[in-house]
Structure formats: C-alpha cells, structure tokens
Design a protein around this motif. Sequence first.
Motif, PDB file in Angstrom:
ATOM      1  N   PHE A  96       0.866  -1.176   0.000  1.00 33.27           N
ATOM      2  CA  PHE A  96       0.000   0.000   0.000  1.00 33.27           C
ATOM      3  C   PHE A  96       0.905   1.229   0.000  1.00 33.27           C
ATOM      4  O   PHE A  96       1.544   1.554   1.011  1.00 33.27           O
ATOM      5  CB  PHE A  96      -0.926  -0.023   1.219  1.00 33.27           C
ATOM      6  N   LEU A  97       0.956   1.894  -1.143  1.00 33.71           N
ATOM      7  CA  LEU A  97       1.981   2.901  -1.414  1.00 33.71           C
ATOM      8  C   LEU A  97       1.451   4.322  -1.287  1.00 33.71           C
ATOM      9  O   LEU A  97       0.303   4.607  -1.628  1.00 33.71           O
ATOM     10  CB  LEU A  97       2.546   2.684  -2.816  1.00 33.71           C
ATOM     11  N   ILE A  98       2.312   5.216  -0.829  1.00 30.33           N
ATOM     12  CA  ILE A  98       1.996   6.631  -0.662  1.00 30.33           C
ATOM     13  C   ILE A  98       2.403   7.389  -1.920  1.00 30.33           C
ATOM     14  O   ILE A  98       3.531   7.267  -2.402  1.00 30.33           O
ATOM     15  CB  ILE A  98       2.697   7.183   0.587  1.00 30.33           C
ATOM     16  N   GLY A  99       1.494   8.201  -2.436  1.00 32.66           N
ATOM     17  CA  GLY A  99       1.676   8.831  -3.732  1.00 32.66           C
ATOM     18  C   GLY A  99       2.930   9.665  -3.864  1.00 32.66           C
ATOM     19  O   GLY A  99       3.641   9.568  -4.866  1.00 32.66           O
ATOM     20  N   GLU A 100       3.231  10.498  -2.882  1.00 27.45           N
ATOM     21  CA  GLU A 100       4.406  11.349  -3.012  1.00 27.45           C
ATOM     22  C   GLU A 100       5.689  10.524  -3.007  1.00 27.45           C
ATOM     23  O   GLU A 100       6.696  10.923  -3.605  1.00 27.45           O
ATOM     24  CB  GLU A 100       4.432  12.415  -1.916  1.00 27.45           C
ATOM     25  N   ARG A 101       5.663   9.352  -2.395  1.00 23.81           N
ATOM     26  CA  ARG A 101       6.827   8.474  -2.404  1.00 23.81           C
ATOM     27  C   ARG A 101       6.884   7.672  -3.708  1.00 23.81           C
ATOM     28  O   ARG A 101       7.979   7.342  -4.177  1.00 23.81           O
ATOM     29  CB  ARG A 101       6.807   7.563  -1.179  1.00 23.81           C
ATOM     30  N   VAL A 102       5.734   7.369  -4.277  1.00 28.82           N
ATOM     31  CA  VAL A 102       5.697   6.739  -5.599  1.00 28.82           C
ATOM     32  C   VAL A 102       6.332   7.664  -6.633  1.00 28.82           C
ATOM     33  O   VAL A 102       7.149   7.248  -7.464  1.00 28.82           O
ATOM     34  CB  VAL A 102       4.249   6.406  -5.998  1.00 28.82           C
ATOM     35  N   ALA A 103       5.961   8.948  -6.575  1.00 28.40           N
ATOM     36  CA  ALA A 103       6.506   9.918  -7.522  1.00 28.40           C
ATOM     37  C   ALA A 103       8.019  10.055  -7.381  1.00 28.40           C
ATOM     38  O   ALA A 103       8.736  10.272  -8.368  1.00 28.40           O
ATOM     39  CB  ALA A 103       5.831  11.273  -7.316  1.00 28.40           C
ATOM     40  N   ALA A 104       8.527   9.904  -6.160  1.00 24.83           N
ATOM     41  CA  ALA A 104       9.957  10.075  -5.918  1.00 24.83           C
ATOM     42  C   ALA A 104      10.764   8.810  -6.199  1.00 24.83           C
ATOM     43  O   ALA A 104      11.961   8.891  -6.485  1.00 24.83           O
ATOM     44  CB  ALA A 104      10.192  10.503  -4.469  1.00 24.83           C
ATOM     45  N   HIS A 105      10.120   7.642  -6.132  1.00 24.39           N
ATOM     46  CA  HIS A 105      10.854   6.375  -6.237  1.00 24.39           C
ATOM     47  C   HIS A 105      10.144   5.405  -7.174  1.00 24.39           C
ATOM     48  O   HIS A 105       9.890   4.244  -6.830  1.00 24.39           O
ATOM     49  CB  HIS A 105      11.021   5.743  -4.848  1.00 24.39           C
ATOM     50  N   GLY A 106       9.859   5.870  -8.359  1.00 24.44           N
ATOM     51  CA  GLY A 106       9.152   5.046  -9.325  1.00 24.44           C
ATOM     52  C   GLY A 106       9.865   3.758  -9.663  1.00 24.44           C
ATOM     53  O   GLY A 106       9.229   2.736  -9.958  1.00 24.44           O
TER      54      GLY A 106
END
Length: 220
Positions: free
Chosen positions: A66-76
């Motif tokens: 379950f991923l957090i969006g701002e961390r997805v954007a930073a660590h694609g």
Amino acid sequence: MATDGFRRRREPVARALSRVLPGDVLWFAETAEPVFALTFDDGPHPGTTPQLLDVLRRHGARATFFLIGERVAAHGELVGRIVAEGHEIANHLMRDERSVLVPGDRFRRDLAEVNQLLTRYGTVRWFRPGSGFYTPRMLRSAAGLGLRAVLGTLVAAHTGGPGDEAIAGDLLAAIRPGSIVVLHEGTARRSGVAATTEELLMALAAQGLRAVTVSELVEG
C-alpha cells in the motif's frame, strides 16, 4: 496506515467489526487454504523496500504494498521492481497522514491522483486509509474509482526501539489462514521490518502457511 507499536485483532473480533461498522471493508478472508495476506504500508522507500523485496524473493512469498503517492513519484523505480517481482500495488493516499481528518474534496483528489500514478505500473484494486479509520464518504469515493478498502486482522509498526524484536513473536501467535497482516515500512526507523518479515516467513513456512497478495487471498 500510521500506527505505533503492535495492535492485534483476532479473526472473531474482525468478523464482529465487519458486521457492526458500515461499508464494504475487507478485514480478513474466509479460506480453507493455508494462506494469509502479507501487506506493507507507507512505501516505497530506498531504505526499506529493497530489503523487503529481497526477503520476499528468498522465501517465494508475495505481498501487497500500500503505497503513498508522493513516495511513488519520488521512487518510481522501486514501484517498478515491486510489480516486476510479482507483488501487488495498492493505494495508500498521497501523504502519510490520517485520512479521516482530510477534507472530502482533497481526499477524492488525492485518491484519484495516486490511482493515476499507480496504474502506470499495474492494476489497482485496493486502498487503505491512513491510520486505518474511514467514513462512508471515503468508501463511496473509493468505490467510484473501483477500489475496495482493506484494513487487516493484525497490525504492527516498527519504531526503532527495543520492542521491535517482539513483533514477530506476537504476530506468530495470532496469524491464521485468511488473516491479513499489516506491517509498516517507509522510514529509516522501520528498517527492522525486513528482519521481522524474514522471521515470520521462516516460522510460518514451518507451519505450512504461505504469504500471498490480498487479491490472491480473496480469489483463492
């Protein structure tokens, strides 16, 4: 889901909550198979996610992140690795915060934005509100995007303190077929989650239990 320490919900309690609380929320699954769902909140993070993926690969286990969006954007690149290695991704909103305190219009925007980020990598079926609290309004917003809420039977979070060493033992006493286990990564103080996961998977394999994704649990 932001939490501190260890909280246990046995299946009878989860069943009772599912009857009393409103909405279509998954707390556990009825199954005759020797499987449980392993889930991780609050990633991706370069200090925790790669180590977790290494542990899961060694044990042939699968999990839902379950991923957090701002961390997805930073660590694609980490999201790509999660999917490439056979795991499932799910929506944990844009930031690590209590979703129930977020105004309704921002909640809807954040949920949709994170879904857009994640669907670049694969199918998204599930969401988990921050801190595990929800309202019927939140469930309706999620349903509009084709998402169902997943909470869990057992929840634990590493704090970087001495109590972390007891987490695996506490969980092992309660995991059953159909359980949904919630662990937390995403920060340096939670780096112990990889060792806990290894301990869990080794002990549960000896009991004949294996870790699967949420989708595999409900479809099995």
